[in-house]
Each structure stands twice: as C-alpha cells, then as structure tokens.
Design an enzyme around this catalytic site. Sequence first.
Site, PDB file in Angstrom:
ATOM      1  N   HIS A   1       0.853  -1.191   0.000  1.00  0.00           N
ATOM      2  CA  HIS A   1       0.000   0.000   0.000  1.00  0.00           C
ATOM      3  C   HIS A   1       0.887   1.240   0.000  1.00  0.00           C
ATOM      4  CE1 HIS A   1      -3.204   2.798   1.145  1.00  0.00           C
ATOM      5  NE2 HIS A   1      -4.033   1.863   0.726  1.00  0.00           N
TER       6      HIS A   1
ATOM      7  N   ASP B   1      -7.898  -5.370  -0.093  1.00  0.00           N
ATOM      8  CA  ASP B   1      -8.325  -6.236  -1.205  1.00  0.00           C
ATOM      9  C   ASP B   1      -7.942  -7.694  -1.023  1.00  0.00           C
ATOM     10  OD1 ASP B   1      -7.509  -3.440  -3.205  1.00  0.00           O
ATOM     11  OD2 ASP B   1      -9.515  -4.195  -2.772  1.00  0.00           O
TER      12      ASP B   1
HETATM   13  C1  SDX Z   1      -6.232   0.037  -2.945  1.00  0.00           C
HETATM   14  O1  SDX Z   1      -4.394   4.524  -2.084  1.00  0.00           O
HETATM   15  C2  SDX Z   1      -5.370   3.920  -1.466  1.00  0.00           C
HETATM   16  O2  SDX Z   1      -5.761   4.272  -0.392  1.00  0.00           O
HETATM   17  C3  SDX Z   1      -5.964   2.749  -2.224  1.00  0.00           C
HETATM   18  C4  SDX Z   1      -6.981   1.910  -1.457  1.00  0.00           C
HETATM   19  C5  SDX Z   1      -8.272   2.670  -1.209  1.00  0.00           C
HETATM   20  O3  SDX Z   1      -9.001   2.287  -0.289  1.00  0.00           O
HETATM   21  O4  SDX Z   1      -8.586   3.599  -2.002  1.00  0.00           O
HETATM   22  O5  SDX Z   1      -6.438   1.490  -0.235  1.00  0.00           O
HETATM   23  C6  SDX Z   1      -7.383   0.668  -2.255  1.00  0.00           C
HETATM   24  O6  SDX Z   1      -5.990   0.360  -4.080  1.00  0.00           O
HETATM   25  C7  SDX Z   1      -5.351  -0.913  -2.176  1.00  0.00           C
HETATM   26  C8  SDX Z   1      -4.095  -1.375  -3.010  1.00  0.00           C
HETATM   27  C9  SDX Z   1      -4.558  -2.475  -3.941  1.00  0.00           C
HETATM   28  N1  SDX Z   1      -3.485  -2.831  -4.886  1.00  0.00           N
HETATM   29  C10 SDX Z   1      -2.889  -4.040  -4.802  1.00  0.00           C
HETATM   30  O7  SDX Z   1      -3.075  -4.850  -3.912  1.00  0.00           O
HETATM   31  C11 SDX Z   1      -1.965  -4.314  -5.976  1.00  0.00           C
HETATM   32  C12 SDX Z   1      -0.633  -4.852  -5.455  1.00  0.00           C
HETATM   33  N2  SDX Z   1       0.039  -3.766  -4.719  1.00  0.00           N
HETATM   34  C13 SDX Z   1       1.019  -3.000  -5.462  1.00  0.00           C
HETATM   35  O8  SDX Z   1       0.724  -2.775  -6.792  1.00  0.00           O
HETATM   36  C14 SDX Z   1       1.504  -1.798  -4.657  1.00  0.00           C
HETATM   37  O9  SDX Z   1       1.725  -2.226  -3.382  1.00  0.00           O
HETATM   38  C15 SDX Z   1       0.668  -0.535  -4.608  1.00  0.00           C
HETATM   39  C16 SDX Z   1       0.299  -0.051  -5.972  1.00  0.00           C
HETATM   40  C17 SDX Z   1      -0.565  -0.752  -3.828  1.00  0.00           C
HETATM   41  C18 SDX Z   1       1.504   0.538  -3.907  1.00  0.00           C
HETATM   42  O10 SDX Z   1       2.587   0.765  -4.709  1.00  0.00           O
HETATM   43  P1  SDX Z   1       3.672   1.923  -4.362  1.00  0.00           P
HETATM   44  O11 SDX Z   1       3.301   2.661  -3.132  1.00  0.00           O
HETATM   45  O12 SDX Z   1       3.911   2.705  -5.595  1.00  0.00           O
HETATM   46  O13 SDX Z   1       4.923   1.083  -3.938  1.00  0.00           O
HETATM   47  P2  SDX Z   1       5.954   0.489  -4.947  1.00  0.00           P
HETATM   48  O14 SDX Z   1       5.245  -0.097  -6.130  1.00  0.00           O
HETATM   49  O15 SDX Z   1       7.007   1.506  -5.170  1.00  0.00           O
HETATM   50  O16 SDX Z   1       6.526  -0.733  -4.073  1.00  0.00           O
HETATM   51  C19 SDX Z   1       7.655  -0.585  -3.253  1.00  0.00           C
HETATM   52  C20 SDX Z   1       8.418  -1.890  -3.426  1.00  0.00           C
HETATM   53  C21 SDX Z   1       8.800  -2.178  -4.880  1.00  0.00           C
HETATM   54  O17 SDX Z   1       9.951  -2.994  -4.821  1.00  0.00           O
HETATM   55  P3  SDX Z   1      11.406  -2.264  -5.039  1.00  0.00           P
HETATM   56  O18 SDX Z   1      11.334  -1.506  -6.356  1.00  0.00           O
HETATM   57  O19 SDX Z   1      11.577  -1.356  -3.832  1.00  0.00           O
HETATM   58  O20 SDX Z   1      12.397  -3.417  -5.067  1.00  0.00           O
HETATM   59  O21 SDX Z   1       7.579  -2.989  -3.022  1.00  0.00           O
HETATM   60  C22 SDX Z   1       7.345  -3.825  -4.153  1.00  0.00           C
HETATM   61  C23 SDX Z   1       7.660  -3.007  -5.382  1.00  0.00           C
HETATM   62  O22 SDX Z   1       8.052  -3.865  -6.462  1.00  0.00           O
HETATM   63  N3  SDX Z   1       5.926  -4.180  -4.094  1.00  0.00           N
HETATM   64  C24 SDX Z   1       5.445  -5.404  -4.292  1.00  0.00           C
HETATM   65  C25 SDX Z   1       4.060  -5.305  -4.078  1.00  0.00           C
HETATM   66  N4  SDX Z   1       3.737  -4.039  -3.780  1.00  0.00           N
HETATM   67  C26 SDX Z   1       4.907  -3.346  -3.796  1.00  0.00           C
HETATM   68  N5  SDX Z   1       6.063  -6.573  -4.626  1.00  0.00           N
HETATM   69  C27 SDX Z   1       5.252  -7.644  -4.737  1.00  0.00           C
HETATM   70  N6  SDX Z   1       3.909  -7.637  -4.547  1.00  0.00           N
HETATM   71  C28 SDX Z   1       3.292  -6.478  -4.218  1.00  0.00           C
HETATM   72  N7  SDX Z   1       1.957  -6.459  -4.026  1.00  0.00           N
END
Ligand code: SDX
Length: 436
Positions: free
Chosen positions: A313, A371
């Site tokens: 998140h 989710d």
């Molecule tokens: C919702 O914003 C809100 O409030 C949204 C929400 C709401 O109520 O409105 O809460 C609802 O959208 C919840 C989130 C649902 N999405 C997912 O579950 C999809 C999977 N999650 C990721 O796509 C990600 O965690 C995000 C999009 C939610 C957040 O991404 P960020 O903040 O841009 O973080 P990032 O992608 O920069 O991640 C940081 C690191 C990265 O690795 P490095 O580059 O540092 O090596 O963590 C890794 C990412 O690759 N990472 C994950 C991951 N989420 C982040 N690796 C594997 N699986 C994941 N789910």
Amino acid sequence: MKLADNKATLSFSNGSPSVELPVYQGSIGPDVVDIRKLYAQTGMFTYDPGFMSTASCQSTITYIDGDKGELLYRGYPIEQLATSCDYLETCYLLLYGELPNPQQKTDFVNRVTNHTMVNEQMQFFLRGFRRDAHPMAVMTGLVGALSAFYHDSTDINNPEHREISAIRLIAKMPTLVAMAYKYSMGQPYMYPQNKLGYTSNFMRMMFATPCEEYEPNDVLVRAMDRIFILHADHEQNASTSTVRLCGSSGTNPFAAIAAGVACLWGPAHGGANEAALNMLEDIQKMGGVAKIGEFVSKVKDKNSGIKLMGFGHRVYKNYDPRAKLMRETCHEVLDTLGLGNDPLFKLAMALEKVALEDEYFVSRKLYPNVDFYSGIVQRAIGIPVSLFTAIFALARTVGWIAQLNEMIADPEYKIGRPRQLYVGATKRDVQPIDKR
Ligand code: SDX
C-alpha cells in the site's frame, strides 16, 4: 489549518535568493510546506510524480496513519464504525461530519430509499453491451449516463444540486450494480423494494428472480454492509483524486463520479480484489498451499512482473486495519455457510503467513490490504469475481461525493492544473516531406 511556528527556507547553491515557505499544521498527521507561491517567487516547480510527498488539499473527512495502521472517518476509528454502525450511518457521517441521531437516520434512510429506482431508459444502455462485458465497463457507462436524466441537479456549484445528486448516487449505485449483474446472467432485473434496508435491498436485487424470492441471511447482509463501510472512503487515493480533479472543472457530479469508477477499475487500485482472488485460484490450481513457496519466489523475481495482489500500500506500512476486519468477516461468513474449511481462505491465510515472515515483504513493509480478503468474503456470499470492483465502486461512491463536495465548498478551490518538467525536443522547424 494552522500556521506552524516552524518555517521552511529554500536556499540555492547557485546564489539565487533563498525563499521562505510557511509551514502549516493539521489536527493530526504530517505538517505541510506551503509551496503555492514557489513558482511566482523562483520560476521553478516542485517535482513529485505519483505525489509521494504532496498534499493536494486540506480535508476533514478521513485520516490514515500508515505507520500505525490507523483509519478514521471524521475522527471515528474504522473498527468502531464497522462493528457499531451500518453503511447508511457511515454515509451520513462522511457527508455531514457527524453520526446521525435516530431522527436524522430515519430521515436519511427514507430519502435514500425513495431514490433507489433508476429511469426505465437506463436499461437500454445495458442492451448496447455484450452479455460478457466487464461490469466495470458497464458501470463506467451507466454512472456517466445518469447525468442525462437529472438536469435538475447537475450544477455542482449549487448546494441543493450537490445534496440531491449525492442522495441519488448513493441510492442508485446498488440498483445499477445489480442490473449489471443480472444483465450478465441473462436474468430479468429485480426492482428495489422500499420495505427492505439498503444492503438487503441490494442482495435481493442481486439474487432474487421473478420465480423465487431471496430470503436475506442476516450474517451475509451484515458482512456485505461491513464491506461497504470498509470501502467507503480512504483519503486522497487515486480514484478520489481523480474525482476531485475531474470535478474541479465544474463538470456535473455524475460525470465526476464516473471518472472515479474508471480509475478504480485498475488492478493497482480497486481492481486488486478481483486480481487477488484470481491469483489465489491460480495458486490453488498449481497445487495450493504446497505451491506457495514457488509462487512467492516468482513474486520476488523482478523479471516475472508478478505481484502479490492484495498486498502492499502507498500509505499503510503496517497492517491495513480494513484487512484485519475483512479477515474476521471471512471467518464469520465461512463459518455461517459451513465453509470453515474453504480451501481458498486457508490458502490466503497460509500465503499471508509466508509473506509476513519473508524478508522481501518485511523489508518493503508489504502487508495485506483491504483487497486481500475481501474477494474471499464476496465469493462466499455469491458475488462473481468480475463484480468485486463494482461493489467497491458502490461503496466508495459516498467517499467520492463527500470529498468532491468538500472541495467545491472550499472558497479557495481552483481548477486543478499541474505543470511538468519538459524534457522533449527544443524548438525546431518543420522540414518539407522530401527532406525528412
Ligand atoms: C487500494 O491509495 C489507497 O488508499 C488505495 C486503497 C483505497 O481504499 O482507495 O487502499 C485501495 O488500491 C489498495 C491497493 C490495492 N493494490 C494491490 O493490492 C496491488 C498490489 N500492490 C502494489 O501494486 C503496490 O503495493 C501498490 C500499488 C498498492 C503501492 O505501490 P507503491 O506505493 O507505488 O509502492 P511500490 O510499487 O514503489 O513498491 C515498493 C516496493 C517495490 O519494490 P522495489 O522496487 O523497492 O524493489 O515494493 C514492491 C515493489 O516492487 N511491491 C510489491 C508489491 N507491492 C509493492 N512486490 C510484490 N507484490 C506487491 N503487491
């Protein structure tokens, strides 16, 4: 917001004059550096793609503490609202700032109840879609189409129009989601029944047919209502920011909410609940719990492009409080339905355990979000996977409206218009085609 004693001074190593920027404090949470005059004073913009360090507005609606895993709607902890209130009470709170007293609740429920039907013409929009159209494609179209029927409430700057369109949108979303579902099933639409409560009405429109009534199961209705509460608002997330930016042009409330529906659809946002359930089913097909290690290894391999859907998140760097409540709801619903040994729920809990003990996830502070478990509850209730995000949109509509109305009611609001760092071609002349 309150001017802080603290001030920010921006100095430049090239000898440009330094700039003093005011710092403001909120009631809780991080202070903000006010950069509104930065461009005028320095000719420079700030640079923050993804808005990782940017507060786009001041708001009194929802507060999230990502480190503590805390979520407050108008100051009330989500845990208390989810256990002591129902969704329409939460809607009232988000819209008007206070929980309703008994009379206020009765009046609000009556107003919503009397707006649950949609114009009969709305069903002809559905006929244009194939039966297998994704429900979010249908919902994006239907919500935007509502603006064609309510010319008496499309002036977003008119408080009365904002009020009636809020009631209409909250009231009609369940009807539209149920219509999208019935259309996909080839079944006739079920009309709302005013004698039923909001969530029972939705469940009946979803699962009753002209041939057979739907007897609401109180545990399932309560679980659905709790899902609505948990998804009602969440500060300045992507779809809420979309609604604010869209509404800032002065467009009508229905169009602005339709923009929020479109944004929510994405798998990184509201579409993650559908993606998380599909991920669990894929692991189940691979071999279930025994294959978790193999799947997690793929997730940790950057080249795989695979993410653990329902995890991570932007704000929560601790356990999403909604995920905890959703997991409890999973237990209640599955036990009620005699599915306590549901393999997918067991798989989800095993996957969560493995992830929370794995350094890759721990070091990146990746925890289950709202989710991760919501799909399992909805699937147990009988909601098809493709409809999960439409349910999220139904629930989030009140948050979008409350945030939109807060912006419009702010005398300082302007149309949102970010700038950029231009890195493209400098000015050059067009050459005749025979010289290109
Ligand atoms: C919702 O914003 C809100 O409030 C949204 C929400 C709401 O109520 O409105 O809460 C609802 O959208 C919840 C989130 C649902 N999405 C997912 O579950 C999809 C999977 N999650 C990721 O796509 C990600 O965690 C995000 C999009 C939610 C957040 O991404 P960020 O903040 O841009 O973080 P990032 O992608 O920069 O991640 C940081 C690191 C990265 O690795 P490095 O580059 O540092 O090596 O963590 C890794 C990412 O690759 N990472 C994950 C991951 N989420 C982040 N690796 C594997 N699986 C994941 N789910």
